[in-house]
Write a protein that holds these residues in place. Structure first.
Motif, PDB file in Angstrom:
ATOM      1  N   ALA A 162     -92.962 -26.390 111.035  1.00  0.00           N
ATOM      2  CA  ALA A 162     -91.544 -26.109 111.325  1.00  0.00           C
ATOM      3  C   ALA A 162     -90.980 -27.135 112.297  1.00  0.00           C
ATOM      4  O   ALA A 162     -89.833 -27.591 112.139  1.00  0.00           O
ATOM      5  CB  ALA A 162     -91.399 -24.699 111.874  1.00  0.00           C
ATOM      6  N   LEU A 165     -88.243 -21.141 108.668  1.00  0.00           N
ATOM      7  CA  LEU A 165     -89.563 -21.600 108.211  1.00  0.00           C
ATOM      8  C   LEU A 165     -90.679 -20.758 108.809  1.00  0.00           C
ATOM      9  O   LEU A 165     -91.651 -20.404 108.129  1.00  0.00           O
ATOM     10  CB  LEU A 165     -89.758 -23.081 108.567  1.00  0.00           C
ATOM     11  N   LEU A 223     -91.199 -25.644 103.154  1.00  0.00           N
ATOM     12  CA  LEU A 223     -91.725 -24.389 102.579  1.00  0.00           C
ATOM     13  C   LEU A 223     -92.968 -24.651 101.726  1.00  0.00           C
ATOM     14  O   LEU A 223     -93.822 -23.787 101.576  1.00  0.00           O
ATOM     15  CB  LEU A 223     -90.648 -23.718 101.717  1.00  0.00           C
ATOM     16  N   SER A 257     -96.043 -23.953 103.645  1.00  0.00           N
ATOM     17  CA  SER A 257     -96.214 -22.658 104.307  1.00  0.00           C
ATOM     18  C   SER A 257     -97.608 -22.107 103.991  1.00  0.00           C
ATOM     19  O   SER A 257     -98.275 -22.580 103.065  1.00  0.00           O
ATOM     20  CB  SER A 257     -95.121 -21.691 103.863  1.00  0.00           C
TER      21      SER A 257
END
Lengths: 146, 437
Positions: free
Chosen positions: B213, B203, B432, B435
């Motif tokens: 993460a 991650l 994700l 992110s």
């Protein structure tokens, strides 16, 4: 909506889901169960592996039966090819029997009994015509009639 | 020192030894950084080599096979390391306290699982009947255990299942010089720790913040649907680890990252297929997705090369199993039911049992998961991993229709834990979506 405001909103929404989710997951740890596990570990840790298994979940269905299996395992003659166990026919018994005697093959009530296999008979009844080898806890080791 | 403490120390030493050796070899699979991901992969590589070494020792009597494999692995990692620019993790932003809180929650999850796993000798029915039985037999036998694979009375041990995990048990017990199925359970919290390390590292290098993460790691570490005393000793926990290795490698390969992704796909494919038959299924689903993405022009990966990296190691693992241990049919399934008029009714029975047993009782957690899904944004790598999970879940939910003992039986005893093994991949996919933009 600006990028910064969008990111802020996304973070807030994520935290609003993630934090309660962590609490839901942590709630699966029940203090009573953790206490019981701690007491179990403290009681059994100093003891040999066989006793630790005796006190565990895999033998809970019939602890005397496990005691019988371990007693029989210790008294097995050296040259046996396998063990035919005459005891309860449940799935739990089948799994425990196979595991306990591994790497030797061991099966509950095989028909016919393969050549070279010894019989471990659980309980007081002794099949007629079989040769007695040794007494074990709650049972006996016997050579089946040919 | 107590009997248990002595055994625990021996197994801790054996696992650490294997883990360190594996870590030293990961230079052939991953870039130098992030270290956390390499460390996680280290356990997988070390365990895989120990199991393969044990298998070679059994098959051709070479007892030093593990030593030779380690020497070969170290040579390859020195001679052919992955050369890639170091990944730059996104700059630290915002306060540190969320990272500390999530980090503490992740460590707490590992410790709680270790406590659950180590309370008593491994005891689950499938551990005694399948994984532990084969491992104990491999450890104790000097000349193989043909009865487990040839005698119909031992059909309940599922001779068609891969033997990677039993071989690993036997290898570890050989290193520890004793069979202690209580202390050996230490392997399972180590699997969890390695899974979290891979998740965190993946991650971070794919743009997630440290807080995201660590939050992903914390939520996964505390998921008792997978990391429970009951599942300790069975294949789901190592399978979940293998799933994560395979899925993250695929995500990298689909994005055509030149950081050893193809090598990792090959390694993860063989590990997943040697752990459980569901590993083979994920390889097949990964292959179908590779072709679909290539057909739609949504990936820059070279589909042919990636297909080979995916399929060859898994197929090799399955073929070697069948050649050495025999070609056994899948015991729990009857493929003839595919053409049966009962099929729709059986599908419905399986689906309704699935909803009754797993969806309805877990509604609160599932609702919060849906909230997390909606809070994130669409990220191609995350979407693909979610699609991979969804495809696997669809197959798992449909398969009980072919169960010999009836759909409800398979849903009750197997489907929940098999779906739970997808948790690390689903967590990676969800994280994700948060992110860096």
């Amino acid at each position: 909506m600006s990028v910064i405001a969008r990111i802020h909103l996304r973070r807030t929404a994520a935290a609003a889901s993630a934090v309660p989710l962590l609490f839901v997951l942590l709630a699966a740890n029940r203090p009573g169960e953790l206490e019981r596990r701690l007491a179990h570990l403290a009681h059994y840790a100093p003891r040999p592996l066989e006793v630790r298994r005796l006190g565990g979940s895999s033998t809970a269905f019939d602890r005397r039966f496990y005691f019988f299996l371990e007693s029989a395992r210790r008294k097995l003659p050296e040259d046996v090819a396998g063990v035919a166990v005459f005891g309860p026919e449940s799935e739990q018994a089948r799994n425990l029997v196979a595991y306990q005697f591994a790497p030797l093959p061991a099966v509950v009530r095989p028909r016919p009994i393969p050549a070279g296999w010894i019989a471990a008979v659980y309980g007081p009844v002794r099949p007629p015509g079989w040769r007695h080898v040794a007494d074990v806890s709650d049972g006996a080791l016997m050579w089946p009639a040919p | 020192m107590t009997s248990f403490a002595v055994s625990l120390l021996r197994f801790a030493a054996a696992i650490s030894f294997v883990w360190l050796l594996g870590y030293a070899m990961t230079r052939a699979l991953l870039p130098v950084r992030p270290r956390s991901e390499r460390l996680g992969w280290g356990l997988a590589v070390g365990c895989a080599l120990l199991a393969v070494g044990k298998a070679i020792g059994f098959a051709i009597g070479v007892t030093s096979a593990f030593t030779l494999l380690v020497a070969l692995g170290l040579f390859l990692s020195i001679r052919f390391p992955v050369r890639a620019a170091p990944e730059t993790a996104p700059p630290r932003a915002g306060p540190r306290w969320p990272e500390i809180l999530w980090g503490v929650a992740a460590v707490l999850g590992v410790l709680l699982y270790a406590f659950h796993a180590l309370t008593e000798p491994m005891w689950a029915g499938d551990y005694l009947a399948i994984w532990g039985l084969k491992g104990k037999a491999f450890f104790g036998a000097s000349e193989g255990v043909p009865h487990l694979f040839e005698n119909p009375a031992f059909g309940f041990t599922h001779p068609e299942y891969p033997v990677g995990l039993p071989l690993l048990y036997a290898g570890l017990a050989s290193l520890a010089r004793r069979w202690d199925d209580h202390a050996m359970a230490l392997l399972f919290p180590c699997f969890l720790a390695a899974t979290l390390l891979v998740l965190y590292g993946f991650l971070r290098r794919r743009g997630a913040s440290a807080a995201v993460a660590l939050a992903a790691a914390a939520l996964l570490a505390n998921f008792q649907g997978l990391y429970s005393a009951f599942l300790t000793g069975m294949a789901e926990v190592p399978l979940a680890f293998a799933f994560l290795l395979l899925a993250t490698s695929l995500a990298d390969a689909w994005d055509a990252r030149s950081d050893g992704a193809m090598r990792r796909v090959a390694a993860a494919s063989s590990i997943a297929a040697a752990t459980k038959n569901e590993g083979l299924l994920l390889v097949v689903l990964g292959l179908l997705m590779t072709w679909a993405l290539a057909w739609k022009g949504r990936t820059r990966a070279r589909a042919g090369r990636l297909s080979l990296a995916l399929v060859v190691p898994a197929a090799l693992s399955a073929i070697v199993h069948r050649m050495v241990l025999g070609n056994h049919p899948l015991r729990d399934f009857d493929l003839a039911l595919l053409g049966s008029p009962e099929l729709p009714a059986r599908l419905w029975e399986g689906l309704s049992a699935f909803f009754t047993l797993y969806v309805l009782p877990q509604w609160a957690g599932l609702l919060l998961l849906a909230g997390l899904l909606l809070a994130g944004r669409s990220v191609p790598a995350g979407n693909r991993l979610l699609l991979l999970c969804a495809a696997a879940v669809a197959v798992y939910v449909a398969l009980p229709a072919l169960a010999v003992q009836g759909p409800e039986w398979l849903v009750t005893w197997s489907v929940g834990r098999t779906i739970a093994a997808l948790a690390p991949v689903a967590t990676a996919a969800l994280a994700l979506r948060f992110s860096a933009e």
